[in-house]
Scaffold this active site. Structure first.
Site, PDB file in Angstrom:
ATOM      1  N   GLU A   5       0.988  -1.091   0.124  1.00  0.00           N
ATOM      2  CA  GLU A   5       0.075  -0.030   0.039  1.00  0.00           C
ATOM      3  C   GLU A   5       0.820   1.259   0.011  1.00  0.00           C
ATOM      4  OE1 GLU A   5      -3.718   0.409   0.031  1.00  0.00           O
ATOM      5  OE2 GLU A   5      -2.700   2.287  -0.333  1.00  0.00           O
TER       6      GLU A   5
ATOM      7  N   LEU B  70      -0.663   4.428  -0.074  1.00  0.00           N
ATOM      8  CA  LEU B  70      -1.502   5.724   0.488  1.00  0.00           C
ATOM      9  C   LEU B  70      -0.669   6.604   1.577  1.00  0.00           C
ATOM     10  CD1 LEU B  70      -2.801   5.244   3.465  1.00  0.00           C
ATOM     11  CD2 LEU B  70      -4.528   3.780   2.091  1.00  0.00           C
ATOM     12  N   ARG B  71      -0.899   7.649   1.686  1.00  0.00           N
ATOM     13  CA  ARG B  71      -0.615   8.651   2.615  1.00  0.00           C
ATOM     14  C   ARG B  71      -1.727   9.093   3.559  1.00  0.00           C
ATOM     15  NH1 ARG B  71       0.974  13.191  -1.526  1.00  0.00           N
ATOM     16  NH2 ARG B  71      -0.673  12.148  -2.132  1.00  0.00           N
TER      17      ARG B  71
ATOM     18  N   LYS C   8       8.031  -1.590  -1.357  1.00  0.00           N
ATOM     19  CA  LYS C   8       7.290  -1.028  -0.362  1.00  0.00           C
ATOM     20  C   LYS C   8       8.474  -0.078   0.420  1.00  0.00           C
ATOM     21  CE  LYS C   8       4.731   0.510   2.751  1.00  0.00           C
ATOM     22  NZ  LYS C   8       3.645   1.704   2.505  1.00  0.00           N
TER      23      LYS C   8
ATOM     24  N   CYS D 156       4.918   5.371   9.733  1.00  0.00           N
ATOM     25  CA  CYS D 156       5.593   4.692   8.658  1.00  0.00           C
ATOM     26  C   CYS D 156       7.095   4.827   8.318  1.00  0.00           C
ATOM     27  CB  CYS D 156       4.850   4.819   7.389  1.00  0.00           C
ATOM     28  SG  CYS D 156       3.106   4.435   7.429  1.00  0.00           S
TER      29      CYS D 156
ATOM     30  N   LYS E  87       1.590  15.252  11.116  1.00  0.00           N
ATOM     31  CA  LYS E  87       1.335  16.039   9.621  1.00  0.00           C
ATOM     32  C   LYS E  87       0.099  16.687   9.698  1.00  0.00           C
ATOM     33  CE  LYS E  87       0.365  13.392   5.855  1.00  0.00           C
ATOM     34  NZ  LYS E  87       0.631  12.685   4.709  1.00  0.00           N
TER      35      LYS E  87
ATOM     36  N   ARG F 147       1.390   9.623  16.138  1.00  0.00           N
ATOM     37  CA  ARG F 147       2.621   8.578  16.232  1.00  0.00           C
ATOM     38  C   ARG F 147       3.812   9.312  15.470  1.00  0.00           C
ATOM     39  NH1 ARG F 147       0.023   3.414  13.802  1.00  0.00           N
ATOM     40  NH2 ARG F 147      -1.307   5.004  12.753  1.00  0.00           N
TER      41      ARG F 147
HETATM   42  C1  UGA Z   1       4.148   7.459   3.953  1.00  0.00           C
HETATM   43  C2  UGA Z   1       4.448   7.311   2.365  1.00  0.00           C
HETATM   44  O1  UGA Z   1       4.336   8.775   1.897  1.00  0.00           O
HETATM   45  C3  UGA Z   1       3.118   6.621   1.848  1.00  0.00           C
HETATM   46  O2  UGA Z   1       3.318   6.456   0.329  1.00  0.00           O
HETATM   47  C4  UGA Z   1       3.120   5.249   2.322  1.00  0.00           C
HETATM   48  O3  UGA Z   1       2.087   4.466   1.885  1.00  0.00           O
HETATM   49  C5  UGA Z   1       2.832   5.417   3.931  1.00  0.00           C
HETATM   50  O4  UGA Z   1       4.029   6.288   4.558  1.00  0.00           O
HETATM   51  C6  UGA Z   1       2.940   3.932   4.658  1.00  0.00           C
HETATM   52  O5  UGA Z   1       3.904   3.291   4.495  1.00  0.00           O
HETATM   53  O6  UGA Z   1       1.916   3.736   4.938  1.00  0.00           O
HETATM   54  P1  UGA Z   1       2.684   9.178   5.550  1.00  0.00           P
HETATM   55  O7  UGA Z   1       3.443   8.683   6.656  1.00  0.00           O
HETATM   56  O8  UGA Z   1       1.257   9.033   5.724  1.00  0.00           O
HETATM   57  O9  UGA Z   1       2.906   8.367   4.094  1.00  0.00           O
HETATM   58  O10 UGA Z   1       2.806  10.478   5.271  1.00  0.00           O
HETATM   59  P2  UGA Z   1       3.958  11.448   4.203  1.00  0.00           P
HETATM   60  O11 UGA Z   1       3.045  12.634   3.857  1.00  0.00           O
HETATM   61  O12 UGA Z   1       4.640  10.637   3.280  1.00  0.00           O
HETATM   62  O13 UGA Z   1       4.994  12.080   5.485  1.00  0.00           O
HETATM   63  C7  UGA Z   1       5.916  11.430   6.451  1.00  0.00           C
HETATM   64  C8  UGA Z   1       6.782  12.337   7.046  1.00  0.00           C
HETATM   65  O14 UGA Z   1       7.694  12.932   6.187  1.00  0.00           O
HETATM   66  C9  UGA Z   1       5.803  13.301   7.890  1.00  0.00           C
HETATM   67  O15 UGA Z   1       6.398  13.533   9.143  1.00  0.00           O
HETATM   68  C10 UGA Z   1       6.041  14.782   7.134  1.00  0.00           C
HETATM   69  O16 UGA Z   1       6.088  15.939   7.839  1.00  0.00           O
HETATM   70  C11 UGA Z   1       7.603  14.643   6.399  1.00  0.00           C
HETATM   71  N1  UGA Z   1       7.667  15.005   5.089  1.00  0.00           N
HETATM   72  C12 UGA Z   1       7.360  14.713   4.071  1.00  0.00           C
HETATM   73  C13 UGA Z   1       8.996  16.164   5.295  1.00  0.00           C
HETATM   74  O17 UGA Z   1       9.388  16.490   6.320  1.00  0.00           O
HETATM   75  N2  UGA Z   1       8.964  16.967   3.992  1.00  0.00           N
HETATM   76  C14 UGA Z   1       8.346  16.475   2.786  1.00  0.00           C
HETATM   77  O18 UGA Z   1       8.940  16.831   1.824  1.00  0.00           O
HETATM   78  C15 UGA Z   1       7.446  15.387   2.940  1.00  0.00           C
END
Ligand code: UGA
Length: 419
Positions: free
Chosen positions: A139, A141-142, A192, A248, A308, A315
């Site tokens: 998966e 998705l974010r 993944k 994640c 976020k 978490r």
């Molecule tokens: C992440 C992945 O983006 C998804 O593709 C994946 O499916 C998911 O993990 C998972 O394994 O279930 P998610 O953790 O929901 O998704 O959130 P993200 O938007 O990717 O952000 C992750 C972290 O990175 C957050 O703390 C965010 O603030 C940080 N981030 C993200 C940054 O510091 N800079 C960025 O440019 C992007």
């Protein structure tokens, strides 16, 4: 992931039964109430319940016998040694096995290391003689964007080798956007981990560059602008901050690193990504502590308690390190988050909670913006300056505001990598 998948597959016209052992969550879902905040998901669940394509249960015997495909979407937390703790995956498969129909496909959506499918097959064979296929369906998705990501994915990765299984899994996803990538289960599972570790590495890398900018006067936003048009690099998905969080990236980087170590590939980049990310918030907070001449006795507003925007998931949220740091250093903390409310009372008994960002900032000497919630990136900075102490610091860990605007309002601006 389970709730989103169930509701989206029901929307596609499949008959979906969502199974969980948590009775409270299941009864909430059957009433059309989603037990966490995720944009657009409540409407989708309610629509599925209404058309009777979707139902939720705690009973294996109600969900499993008629299923042609069983999606396993349980959590895979990290074990103390960093490897994926697969006990929930194995437990769910074992509990379902005796009810499985012949030729059912068990598709693993949970993030698991290559080699897990063989173990799952072994577990199932202890409970049934029926022919059961095991596939990988990772998966991507974010959180906060989960419904849109599932309806319009970039790609759907199917990890299977038997033609009949591939055919059924392709047809399961008919109606969804994105490319289909059909590969082996091991490649799918590696894909993944690779995606998450790469994205985590990208964020860690830009945070390192931001650190260098802070020493030499360059601006990180201008650096990104200058290289983002290079198609090999791109300007997306590497805005700097206090490091990556959530359920994640921290876990998956640790798991891939521990898995690599277990097969003799432990040295190198992966453990370093985790180490740099883990130490980052405390390092930055120590710098801020010096900059404001000590948090002790200061009133500090913390804006954003989720990990976020557009989620109430806390978490590995930056606030989990930032708030205790502030309290340890003698600050008086008032926080605000658009969605984290009751949990904030539980997590942070030593702080005050406000109902809006301006109230949180009232008479504060320091404001720390931790999450780029839409409502927090369009603050009226003049109004803020009015309610805050004169000459207060605005620490913008998401680089959403500019030095010039803050200066005009009379606030001292601190961005990441000089903004
Ligand atoms: C992440 C992945 O983006 C998804 O593709 C994946 O499916 C998911 O993990 C998972 O394994 O279930 P998610 O953790 O929901 O998704 O959130 P993200 O938007 O990717 O952000 C992750 C972290 O990175 C957050 O703390 C965010 O603030 C940080 N981030 C993200 C940054 O510091 N800079 C960025 O440019 C992007």
């Amino acid at each position: 992931m389970g709730v989103v998948s169930s509701a989206v597959l029901a929307k596609l016209g499949h008959v979906v039964i969502g199974l969980d052992v948590d009775e409270v969550k299941i009864s909430q879902l059957n009433r059309g109430a989603v037990p966490f905040y995720e944009p657009d998901l409540t409407d989708l669940v309610q629509a599925g319940l209404k058309t009777q394509h979707l139902a939720y249960t705690t009973q294996y015997e109600a969900a499993i016998p008629k299923a042609e495909v069983i999606l396993i979407a349980v959590g895979t937390p990290s074990a103390p040694n960093g490897t994926a703790d697969l006990r929930y995956v194995f437990g769910a498969v074992a509990a379902a096995a005796e009810y499985m129909a012949d030729k059912v496909i068990v598709a693993i959506k949970s993030t698991v290391p290559p080699g897990t499918n063989v173990k799952i097959r072994d577990i199932i064979s202890k409970y049934t003689d029926k022919q059961v296929y095991v596939a990988a369906l990772p998966e991507f998705l974010r959180e906060g964007n989960a419904v849109a990501d599932t309806l319009k994915p970039d790609r759907i990765v199917i990890g299977a080798t038997e033609p009949a299984v591939i055919k059924r899994l392709l047809s399961l996803h008919e109606g969804l956007g994105g490319k289909r990538v059909v590969i082996t289960p091991e490649s799918a599972q590696m894909a993944k981990y690779t995606a998450n570790a790469y994205l985590a590495q990208r964020i860690t890398f830009i945070n390192q560059i931001a650190n260098i900018c802070e020493k030499n006067g360059a601006k990180i936003s201008q650096v990104i602008e200058a290289i983002g048009d290079d198609k090999r690099i791109g300007g997306h998905y590497w805005y700097p901050g206090l490091g990556y969080g959530g359920s994640c990236f921290p876990k998956d980087v640790k798991e891939l690193s521990a898995y690599a170590k277990s097969i003799g590939e432990g040295q190198g980049l992966l453990p370093k990504i985790d180490e740099l990310n883990e130490e980052r918030i405390i390092k930055k907070m120590n710098e801020y502590n010096k900059l404001v001449e000590g948090f002790k006795g200061k009133k500090v507003a913390v804006l954003g308690l989720s990990f976020k925007p557009n989620t109430n998931d806390t978490r590995f949220a930056p606030a989990l390190v930032v708030v205790p740091f502030l309290l340890r250093h003698g600050a008086f903390v008032t926080a605000y988050d658009p969605q984290v409310k009751d949990e904030a009372i539980r997590l942070y008994p030593g702080i005050a909670l406000a109902d809006d960002p301006y109230k949180a900032s009232s008479e504060a000497q320091v404001l720390i913006l931790l999450v780029e919630w839409p409502e927090l990136i369009n603050l009226d900075v003049h109004k803020l300056a009015e309610v805050m102490d004169s000459g207060a610091f605005f620490i913008d860990t998401r680089n959403q505001y500019t030095q010039v605007d803050m200066k005009n309002a009379g606030l001292k601006y601190v961005g990441i990598g000089n903004g």
